[in-house]
Design an enzyme around this catalytic site. Structure first.
Site, PDB file in Angstrom:
ATOM      1  N   ASP A   3     -14.119  43.964  -1.881  1.00  0.00           N
ATOM      2  CA  ASP A   3     -13.095  44.206  -0.857  1.00  0.00           C
ATOM      3  C   ASP A   3     -13.287  45.623  -0.319  1.00  0.00           C
ATOM      4  OD1 ASP A   3     -12.271  45.457  -3.277  1.00  0.00           O
ATOM      5  OD2 ASP A   3     -10.203  45.531  -2.597  1.00  0.00           O
ATOM      6  N   ASP A  44     -22.513  31.684  -9.858  1.00  0.00           N
ATOM      7  CA  ASP A  44     -23.065  32.482  -8.758  1.00  0.00           C
ATOM      8  C   ASP A  44     -22.551  31.878  -7.450  1.00  0.00           C
ATOM      9  OD1 ASP A  44     -24.425  34.116  -7.072  1.00  0.00           O
ATOM     10  OD2 ASP A  44     -26.416  33.279  -7.487  1.00  0.00           O
TER      11      ASP A  44
HETATM   12  O1  G3I Z   1      -8.079  42.800 -21.720  1.00  0.00           O
HETATM   13  C1  G3I Z   1      -7.170  41.740 -21.476  1.00  0.00           C
HETATM   14  C2  G3I Z   1      -6.788  40.989 -22.696  1.00  0.00           C
HETATM   15  O2  G3I Z   1      -6.119  41.839 -23.581  1.00  0.00           O
HETATM   16  C3  G3I Z   1      -5.931  39.794 -22.303  1.00  0.00           C
HETATM   17  O3  G3I Z   1      -5.456  39.118 -23.392  1.00  0.00           O
HETATM   18  C4  G3I Z   1      -6.725  38.884 -21.393  1.00  0.00           C
HETATM   19  C5  G3I Z   1      -5.932  37.661 -20.976  1.00  0.00           C
HETATM   20  O4  G3I Z   1      -5.528  37.637 -19.658  1.00  0.00           O
HETATM   21  O5  G3I Z   1      -7.193  39.589 -20.256  1.00  0.00           O
HETATM   22  C6  G3I Z   1      -7.738  40.890 -20.385  1.00  0.00           C
HETATM   23  O6  G3I Z   1      -7.368  41.576 -19.230  1.00  0.00           O
HETATM   24  C7  G3I Z   1      -7.962  41.306 -18.007  1.00  0.00           C
HETATM   25  C8  G3I Z   1      -8.380  42.641 -17.434  1.00  0.00           C
HETATM   26  O7  G3I Z   1      -8.821  42.481 -16.145  1.00  0.00           O
HETATM   27  C9  G3I Z   1      -9.479  43.275 -18.259  1.00  0.00           C
HETATM   28  O8  G3I Z   1      -9.783  44.552 -17.760  1.00  0.00           O
HETATM   29  C10 G3I Z   1      -6.950  40.605 -17.122  1.00  0.00           C
HETATM   30  O9  G3I Z   1      -6.737  39.288 -17.562  1.00  0.00           O
HETATM   31  C11 G3I Z   1      -7.466  40.584 -15.716  1.00  0.00           C
HETATM   32  O10 G3I Z   1      -6.510  40.024 -14.840  1.00  0.00           O
HETATM   33  C12 G3I Z   1      -7.861  41.960 -15.246  1.00  0.00           C
HETATM   34  O11 G3I Z   1      -8.523  41.822 -14.053  1.00  0.00           O
HETATM   35  C13 G3I Z   1      -8.624  42.921 -13.168  1.00  0.00           C
HETATM   36  C14 G3I Z   1      -8.539  42.340 -11.769  1.00  0.00           C
HETATM   37  O12 G3I Z   1      -8.780  43.358 -10.834  1.00  0.00           O
HETATM   38  C15 G3I Z   1      -7.229  41.684 -11.463  1.00  0.00           C
HETATM   39  O13 G3I Z   1      -6.208  42.588 -11.504  1.00  0.00           O
HETATM   40  C16 G3I Z   1      -9.977  43.584 -13.391  1.00  0.00           C
HETATM   41  O14 G3I Z   1      -9.987  44.306 -14.620  1.00  0.00           O
HETATM   42  C17 G3I Z   1     -10.286  44.532 -12.257  1.00  0.00           C
HETATM   43  O15 G3I Z   1     -11.618  44.969 -12.398  1.00  0.00           O
HETATM   44  C18 G3I Z   1     -10.080  43.869 -10.913  1.00  0.00           C
HETATM   45  O16 G3I Z   1     -10.261  44.799  -9.928  1.00  0.00           O
HETATM   46  C19 G3I Z   1     -10.362  44.328  -8.600  1.00  0.00           C
HETATM   47  C20 G3I Z   1      -9.286  45.050  -7.794  1.00  0.00           C
HETATM   48  O17 G3I Z   1      -8.027  44.623  -8.234  1.00  0.00           O
HETATM   49  C21 G3I Z   1      -9.470  44.840  -6.302  1.00  0.00           C
HETATM   50  N1  G3I Z   1     -10.811  45.140  -5.902  1.00  0.00           N
HETATM   51  C22 G3I Z   1     -11.805  44.350  -6.585  1.00  0.00           C
HETATM   52  C23 G3I Z   1     -11.752  44.624  -8.070  1.00  0.00           C
HETATM   53  C24 G3I Z   1     -12.852  43.860  -8.822  1.00  0.00           C
HETATM   54  O18 G3I Z   1     -12.630  42.500  -8.903  1.00  0.00           O
HETATM   55  O1  9MR Z   2     -11.503  39.465  -2.175  1.00  0.00           O
HETATM   56  C1  9MR Z   2     -10.538  39.745  -3.149  1.00  0.00           C
HETATM   57  C2  9MR Z   2     -11.167  40.451  -4.337  1.00  0.00           C
HETATM   58  O2  9MR Z   2     -11.697  41.687  -3.943  1.00  0.00           O
HETATM   59  C3  9MR Z   2     -10.159  40.596  -5.463  1.00  0.00           C
HETATM   60  O3  9MR Z   2     -10.777  41.083  -6.617  1.00  0.00           O
HETATM   61  C4  9MR Z   2      -9.503  39.252  -5.761  1.00  0.00           C
HETATM   62  C5  9MR Z   2      -8.439  39.349  -6.826  1.00  0.00           C
HETATM   63  O4  9MR Z   2      -7.422  40.203  -6.472  1.00  0.00           O
HETATM   64  O5  9MR Z   2      -8.942  38.715  -4.618  1.00  0.00           O
HETATM   65  C6  9MR Z   2      -9.862  38.486  -3.574  1.00  0.00           C
HETATM   66  O6  9MR Z   2      -9.185  37.945  -2.494  1.00  0.00           O
HETATM   67  C7  9MR Z   2      -8.781  36.603  -2.622  1.00  0.00           C
HETATM   68  C8  9MR Z   2      -7.287  36.518  -2.796  1.00  0.00           C
HETATM   69  O7  9MR Z   2      -6.876  37.102  -4.005  1.00  0.00           O
HETATM   70  C9  9MR Z   2      -6.822  35.080  -2.740  1.00  0.00           C
HETATM   71  N1  9MR Z   2      -7.276  34.464  -1.530  1.00  0.00           N
HETATM   72  C10 9MR Z   2      -8.718  34.459  -1.379  1.00  0.00           C
HETATM   73  C11 9MR Z   2      -9.280  35.863  -1.400  1.00  0.00           C
HETATM   74  C12 9MR Z   2     -10.807  35.857  -1.416  1.00  0.00           C
HETATM   75  O8  9MR Z   2     -11.381  35.209  -0.425  1.00  0.00           O
END
Ligand code: G3I
Ligand code: 9MR
Ligand code: ZN
Length: 447
Positions: free
Chosen positions: A66, A399
Site C-alpha cells: 500500500d 503466490d
Molecule cells: O503474534 C500474534 C499471536 O500472538 C496471535 O495469537 C496470533 C493470532 O491472531 O497472531 C499473531 O499476531 C499477528 C501479528 O500480525 C503478528 O505480528 C496478527 O494476527 C496479525 O493480524 C498482525 O498482522 C499485521 C497486519 O498488518 C494486520 O494488522 C502485521 O503484523 C503487519 O505487518 C501488517 O502491516 C500492514 C499494515 O497494516 C498496512 N500496510 C501493509 C502492512 C503489511 O501487510
Molecule cells: O492493500 C491492503 C494491504 O496493504 C493491507 O496489508 C491489507 C490488510 O490491512 O489490506 C489491503 O487492502 C485490502 C483491504 O483490507 C480489504 N479490501 C481489499 C484490499 C486489497 O485489495
C-alpha cells in the site's frame, strides 16, 4: 530441486537495497527496465485531532504494497538498516545505503510535532485500488500521535545523530531529545485508528519496549543521562528476540550487549544458542516454531537471522553464521514450494506479490528485490481462508496478489533481509550467500 542463482550474493544485497528506492514517496522513481513512476502523494492534510504548524515533507518510503507511511514500522525498518550499516559497513562499500535511509529519516523527522510528540502515520483514509503511486489522487492525511511512534523516532534519530555528519546529525540529536522528553510526560499514549480511517493500524498496547530501545540508542549516542538511568532500570525487561514492529526490546538488549554489558551479553548468547538448537531439529533447518508462521513470517525468519548475526558479534560462533545462512537458503528456495520468496531472484520466484506498483505497471514481472510476507497460519485474507483444512503452517502461502496476508511485501521484512545479506557477506566471505545446493531438498511429500 536446485535453485539456480542468477546473480551473486553481492548483487542480491544491491537489489534488496534498491527495492527501498522503489518505495520512495513524493518523488519520481526509475529503477530501469520500465520500473518507474512519477511524483506521488503530494496532497497532504491534517486529520481531525492532529494539528501542526507545517505539514510533513513529501518523502519517506511507502510501507508495503500500500502507499501508507507509518512511523512505527518505519522505525524498525530504518533502525535495522542503520544497524546493518554500523555492524557491516564493508558490505556497503559501493551501495549508498545512507542516502537511501536519509530519504526516509527526513520524512520521519518531519512527523514530529512542535511539542516533541510524533504523529503515528500519514495515509489516505482507506487503501486505494491497484493504481500506480502517481495515479493515487487521494489526500494523504497526517493521523494521530502516540508514544510508540514517538519512541521509534527517538531511537532512529539517536542512531542517525552518530552515523550522519554536520547539521543533519545535530538536527537528529535534537529531535531525539525532544521526543525523549515528550515520552517522559506521555509514556503510553496508545494509537487507535479514528473512525473513518481504515488503513493499517500498527496498534500496540505497550510502548515500553520502544522507549527502552530509544533509551539505548540515545545512551550510545551520548545524548542523555536520563536515558541511561531509564535503560539500566528497565533492561531486565527486554525480550531476547527476534524483534518485530511491535516488540523491539531486543534491540535495546543487543545495544547494551554490544556496549559490553555482561548480563546482556550472556542473555543474548544464551538466546542464540536456543535458536540454533531449534533450527538443528527442524525439518527445514530453520528456528521457526508453528506460532512463528504469522503475517510476515518471512520477516520473522530474517529477524531470527539478525538475532544470530548480532550474537555472533558478541561471541563469534560458526554455528550462528551457519544457521543464519540456512535461514537465507529457506527464503531463497529451500522451502516446501522450492521457490524464492524474493522477487526477481532465483529460477522460480514470487510473481504476484500484493504490491500496487507491481500489479498496476503493465509489466509481467514484479518489482525486483522485494521479500514476500510468507506463510501465515492465520486465515487473514480471502485466499488463505480457502486453503484446505490441516494445511501445515509452513505451507499456508499463495503466490497470489489477493493474498495480502501471505504475499504482501513490506519495508520491515526487506530490512532484516538486507541485514542478513550484509552480515553473511562480511562474516562468511568464502561461503557467499547462494543457496547450498549440496543439501537434500525436501519435497512436499516429505512433510
Ligand atoms: O503474534 C500474534 C499471536 O500472538 C496471535 O495469537 C496470533 C493470532 O491472531 O497472531 C499473531 O499476531 C499477528 C501479528 O500480525 C503478528 O505480528 C496478527 O494476527 C496479525 O493480524 C498482525 O498482522 C499485521 C497486519 O498488518 C494486520 O494488522 C502485521 O503484523 C503487519 O505487518 C501488517 O502491516 C500492514 C499494515 O497494516 C498496512 N500496510 C501493509 C502492512 C503489511 O501487510
Ligand atoms: O492493500 C491492503 C494491504 O496493504 C493491507 O496489508 C491489507 C490488510 O490491512 O489490506 C489491503 O487492502 C485490502 C483491504 O483490507 C480489504 N479490501 C481489499 C484490499 C486489497 O485489495
Ligand atoms: Zn507516494
Amino acid at each position: 530441486m536446485a535453485i539456480a542463482a542468477p546473480a551473486g550474493a553481492g548483487e542480491l544485497l544491491r537489489m534488496t537495497v534498491r527495492a527501498f528506492h522503489g518505495q520512495r514517496c513524493g518523488t519520481g522513481v526509475d529503477l530501469g527496465d520500465g520500473y518507474r513512476y512519477g511524483a506521488c502523494h503530494r496532497r497532504a492534510a491534517f486529520h481531525s485531532g492532529a494539528r501542526g504548524k507545517t505539514l510533513p515533507v513529501n518523502k519517506g518510503w511507502h510501507d508495503a504494497g500500500d502507499y501508507g507511511r507509518y512511523v512505527v514500522n518505519s522505525g524498525i525498518a530504518t533502525g535495522t538498516l542503520l544497524w546493518a550499516w554500523e555492524l557491516f559497513p564493508e558490505s556497503f562499500e559501493d551501495i549508498d545505503l545512507l542516502d537511501e535511509v536519509r530519504w526516509n529519516l527526513e520524512w520521519m523527522l518531519s512527523m514530529q510535532d512542535e511539542d516533541g510528540g510524533v504523529w503515528h502515520k500519514q495515509t489516505s483514509l482507506d487503501f486505494p485500488g491497484f493504481v500506480m503511486p502517481h495515479d493515487d489522487e487521494s489526500i494523504s492525511y497526517v493521523i494521530g500521535k502516540g508514544s510508540c511512534a514517538t519512541a521509534n523516532l527517538a531511537a532512529v534519530s539517536a542512531m542517525a545523530a552518530r552515523i550522519y555528519d554536520g547539521a543533519f546529525a545535530e538536527e537528529n540529536l535534537k529531535a531525539s531529545r525532544r521526543a525523549w522528553r515528550w515520552l517522559e510526560q506521555h509514556p503510553n499514549v496508545r494509537f487507535r485508528n479514528p473512525s473513518g480511517v481504515a488503513t493499517g493500524e500498527y496498534g500496540d498496547k505497550d510502548c515500553s519496549d520502544e522507549r527502552l530501545w530509544a533509551a539505548a540508542e540515545l545512551w550510545k549516542s551520548g545524548g542523555d543521562r536520563d536515558a541511561k538511568v531509564h535503560l539500566l532500570a528497565n533492561l531486565h525487561r527486554a525480550e531476547t528476540g527476534p524483534p518485530s514492529w511491535k516488540e523491539v526490546g531486543a534491540l535495546a538488549l543487543w545495544r547494551a550487549a554490544l556496549e559490553g554489558d555482561g548480563h546482556s551479553m550472556r542473555r543474548t548468547v544464551a538466546a542464540a544458542d536456543v535458536v540454533v538448537a531449534r533450527a538443528r531439529e527442524h525439518q527445514w533447518r530453520i528456528p521457526m516454531r508453528e506460532r512463528d508462521f504469522v503475517w510476515g513470517s518471512n520477516g520473522v525468519a530474517a529477524n531470527y537471522a539478525m538475532q544470530l548475526l548480532v550474537a555472533n558479534e558478541i561471541r563469534p560462533d560458526a554455528r550462528y553464521v551457519a544457521v543464519a545462512r540456512d535461514i537465507l537458503d529457506y527464503l531463497l528456495g529451500r522451502n516446501p514450494f522450492g521457490m524464492s520468496y524474493v522477487t526477481g531472484y532465483g529460477k522460480q520466484s514470487v510473481q504476484h506479490p500484493h504490491h500496487r506498483p507491481s500489479g498496476a505497471d503493465g509489466i509481467d514481472a514484479p518489482w525486483p528485490g522485494l521479500l514476500a510476507g510468507g506463510p501465515n497460519r492465520n486465515r487473514q485474507d480471502p485466499v488463505l481462508k480457502k486453503m484446505p483444512r490441516g494445511t501445515p503452517p509452513i505451507r499456508m502461502y499463495a503466490d497470489d496478489q489477493e493474498s495480502y496476508a501471505s504475499n504482501e511485501i513490506a519495508i520491515n521484512w526487506n530490512a532484516p533481509l538486507v541485514f542478513l545479506l550484509a552480515g553473511l557477506e562480511s562474516r562468511s566471505p568464502a561461503a557467499g550467500a547462494v543457496p547450498d545446493r549440496s543439501l537434500p531438498i525436501r519435497r512436499l511429500s516429505d512433510d
